[in-house]
Write a protein that holds these residues in place. Structure first.
Motif, PDB file in Angstrom:
ATOM      1  N   ILE A  10      19.671  60.590  77.141  1.00 12.62           N
ATOM      2  CA  ILE A  10      19.739  61.208  75.874  1.00 12.62           C
ATOM      3  C   ILE A  10      19.169  60.183  74.876  1.00 12.62           C
ATOM      4  CG2 ILE A  10      21.097  61.961  74.015  1.00 12.62           C
ATOM      5  CD1 ILE A  10      23.117  63.205  75.874  1.00 12.62           C
ATOM      6  N   SER A  69      15.577  60.457  72.264  1.00 11.67           N
ATOM      7  CA  SER A  69      15.973  60.697  70.830  1.00 11.67           C
ATOM      8  C   SER A  69      15.032  59.595  69.948  1.00 11.67           C
ATOM      9  CB  SER A  69      17.443  59.995  70.419  1.00 11.67           C
ATOM     10  OG  SER A  69      17.470  59.847  69.024  1.00 11.67           O
ATOM     11  N   VAL A 125      22.621  58.031  69.737  1.00  8.57           N
ATOM     12  CA  VAL A 125      23.397  59.165  70.291  1.00  8.57           C
ATOM     13  C   VAL A 125      24.433  59.545  69.625  1.00  8.57           C
ATOM     14  CG1 VAL A 125      24.553  60.150  72.507  1.00  8.57           C
ATOM     15  CG2 VAL A 125      22.726  58.354  72.673  1.00  8.57           C
ATOM     16  N   GLN A 180      26.287  64.649  71.323  1.00 11.46           N
ATOM     17  CA  GLN A 180      25.419  64.327  72.469  1.00 11.46           C
ATOM     18  C   GLN A 180      26.471  63.567  73.233  1.00 11.46           C
ATOM     19  OE1 GLN A 180      22.250  62.496  70.216  1.00 11.46           O
ATOM     20  NE2 GLN A 180      20.719  64.154  70.980  1.00 11.46           N
ATOM     21  N   ALA A 218      27.047  64.744  77.183  1.00 12.52           N
ATOM     22  CA  ALA A 218      26.744  63.646  78.247  1.00 12.52           C
ATOM     23  C   ALA A 218      28.100  63.719  79.250  1.00 12.52           C
ATOM     24  CB  ALA A 218      26.554  62.230  77.766  1.00 12.52           C
TER      25      ALA A 218
END
Length: 390
Positions: A100, A104, A109, A113, A117
Motif C-alpha cells: 500500500i 501511495s 499509510v 488503509q 491491510a
C-alpha cells in the motif's frame, strides 16, 4: 498403547459421578461418536479434541476387548490445532502495508488503509489455514481406572490437560479433580478423621522453623501442595539419618533411594533454581549447600521397592506427577497387560502411602522433635538423628 508399553509418565485426576457398574458397549459408542477427525474444520485458530483407539495418531477403532484392560479404559485424546504462527501473520501484514505504501504518493499509510491491510492478511490466513499446512496434531494417552475412580493422564497439567479433561467431562458426564500432594493429604485427613489438623498446617522453613511461603504456590488453590516439598525434604533427611525402609500406614514397607536427578528452588525466588544430575545427587556437596541455603526439593528421581516390585521414577513434589517411570521385571517373569495395569496401580498407591506416612508424622507430637533434628542436620551437616532420652 503408551500405558501398556515403555516408560510411564502421568498426572492423576479423581473421577466422580460415573454411575455405570462397568465399562460397556455404551461407552465404546461414546468414544466412537467423539473420535478424533470426525468433525474436522479448516477454520483458523480452531481447536478440536477427540478420542483415539490408542494404537496411532489416526486410530478411530474402539472395542471392549481392545480398550478395556483389567477394569481400566485405555484410550488417547488427540488435540488438533490450526494456528498460523504470529511471526508469519505479522510478516503477511507488513507485506500488505508495504504494498500500500508503494502505491501511495507520499508513502504514508492511513489508518483506514492499515485496516484494509489487516483484513487482507486475515483473508490470506483463512486461505492458508484451509490447506491444512499449519495443522498440528498431538495425542495424549489416558488410563481410566474404574475400580479406583482415577484417571491417569499421560502428560503434564496445562492447556492440553484442560482440553482433555473437558472432553471427558462433557462426553461421560463426570467431574474430574487433579490429584496433587495437597489433595492426597487432604483426602488422607478426611479418611482418618484428621482433616482439621491437616487443614491447619502451614508451610514452614527448615532453616529457622518459622512459617514460610512458596512463590510457586497456586494462589487459586486451597490444597496444601507445599506438603509435597516438605515430604521430599523429610524423606531425604530420613534416608540419610535413619533408614531407607519406611513403614507405610497399611503396615507394608517400602525401600527408597533418591537417585539420578534432583531439582531444588528457593521458595522466596531469591537464590534461583538448580537441577543436579548424578547417580546419587543428594550425596553431592552442592545439593547439601542448596538445602542449607533454604532451597526446597521440587522434583527428584527415586527408586522404590514394595511388594517385591521395583520402580525407577521421577516424582514432582507439588503435583505428585510421575515421569520416566520404569517397571523392573525379573528375567524369566511373564508380564501381560493385566500385570502392567496392576503395576501402575501399585506405583500410584505406593507414592500416596509414602505421603500418608509423612502426613501422619507431620501432625503428630513427634514432629517438633523431627523438625529440630532436621534444622540441626542442615546447620551442622551431622549424620544421625539426635534421639531424646525419652
Amino acid at each position: 498403547m503408551p500405558f501398556l508399553r515403555g516408560s510411564l509418565g502421568f498426572e492423576r485426576f479423581s473421577v466422580a459421578g460415573f454411575e455405570a457398574s462397568t465399562f460397556d458397549d455404551e461407552h465404546i459408542e461414546i468414544l466412537s461418536k467423539h473420535a478424533a477427525g470426525r468433525s474436522d474444520s479448516t477454520a483458523i485458530e480452531n481447536v478440536h479434541t477427540g478420542f483415539l483407539g490408542g494404537d496411532h495418531l489416526f486410530d478411530q477403532d474402539f472395542d471392549l476387548s481392545k480398550n478395556v484392560v483389567n477394569d481400566a479404559l485405555h484410550v488417547s485424546v488427540r488435540i488438533d490445532t490450526n494456528n498460523i504462527p504470529a511471526a508469519i501473520r505479522n510478516a503477511w501484514l507488513q507485506m500488505e502495508i508495504s504494498g500500500i505504501a508503494k502505491d501511495s504518493e507520499d508513502g504514508v499509510v492511513s489508518k483506514a488503509q492499515r485496516k484494509e491491510a489487516k483484513e487482507a492478511m486475515e483473508q490470506r490466513c483463512e486461505v492458508e489455514a484451509a490447506t491444512g499446512k499449519y495443522r498440528k496434531m498431538q495425542s495424549f494417552p489416558l488410563l481410566w481406572d474404574y475400580n479406583h475412580e482415577t484417571l491417569y493422564f499421560g502428560g503434564s497439567v496445562g492447556n492440553a490437560a484442560g482440553l482433555c479433561m473437558d472432553l471427558i467431562e462433557s462426553c461421560f458426564g463426570v467431574e474430574l479433580r487433579r490429584i496433587g500432594a495437597g489433595a492426597i493429604a487432604t483426602q488422607w485427613g478426611i479418611d482418618t478423621d484428621q482433616y482439621a489438623l491437616v487443614d491447619d498446617l502451614q508451610p514452614i522453613s527448615f532453616i529457622d522453623g518459622k512459617i514460610s511461603s512458596h512463590h510457586w504456590s497456586n494462589e487459586h488453590s486451597q490444597a496444601p501442595d507445599f506438603l509435597g516439598n516438605e515430604f521430599l525434604m523429610w524423606l531425604w533427611w530420613t534416608l540419610e539419618n535413619e533408614t531407607d525402609t519406611i513403614v507405610l500406614p497399611d503396615d507394608s514397607e517400602v525401600t527408597v533411594m533418591l537417585a539420578k536427578t534432583l531439582t531444588l528452588e528457593c521458595p522466596h525466588a531469591e537464590s534461583g533454581k538448580e537441577t543436579i544430575t548424578a547417580e546419587c545427587p543428594i550425596k553431592l556437596p552442592e545439593a547439601m549447600q542448596a538445602i542449607r541455603s533454604g532451597k526446597l526439593p521440587r522434583k527428584t528421581g527415586m527408586t522404590i521397592i514394595r511388594n517385591d516390585r521395583q520402580f525407577d521414577l521421577t516424582l514432582n513434589a507439588e503435583t505428585f506427577g510421575i515421569s520416566g517411570a520404569k517397571i523392573h521385571l525379573d528375567d524369566d517373569e511373564e508380564f501381560d497387560d493385566n500385570d502392567r495395569i496392576d503395576a501402575i496401580r501399585l506405583l500410584g498407591e505406593t507414592t500416596d502411602l509414602m505421603l500418608h506416612a509423612f502426613c501422619k508424622q507431620r501432625i503428630s507430637k513427634d514432629w517438633a522433635a523431627d523438625q529440630k533434628n532436621i534444622q540441626k542436620w542442615l546447620s551442622q551437616g551431622t549424620a544421625g538423628r539426635q534421639k531424646s532420652a525419652a
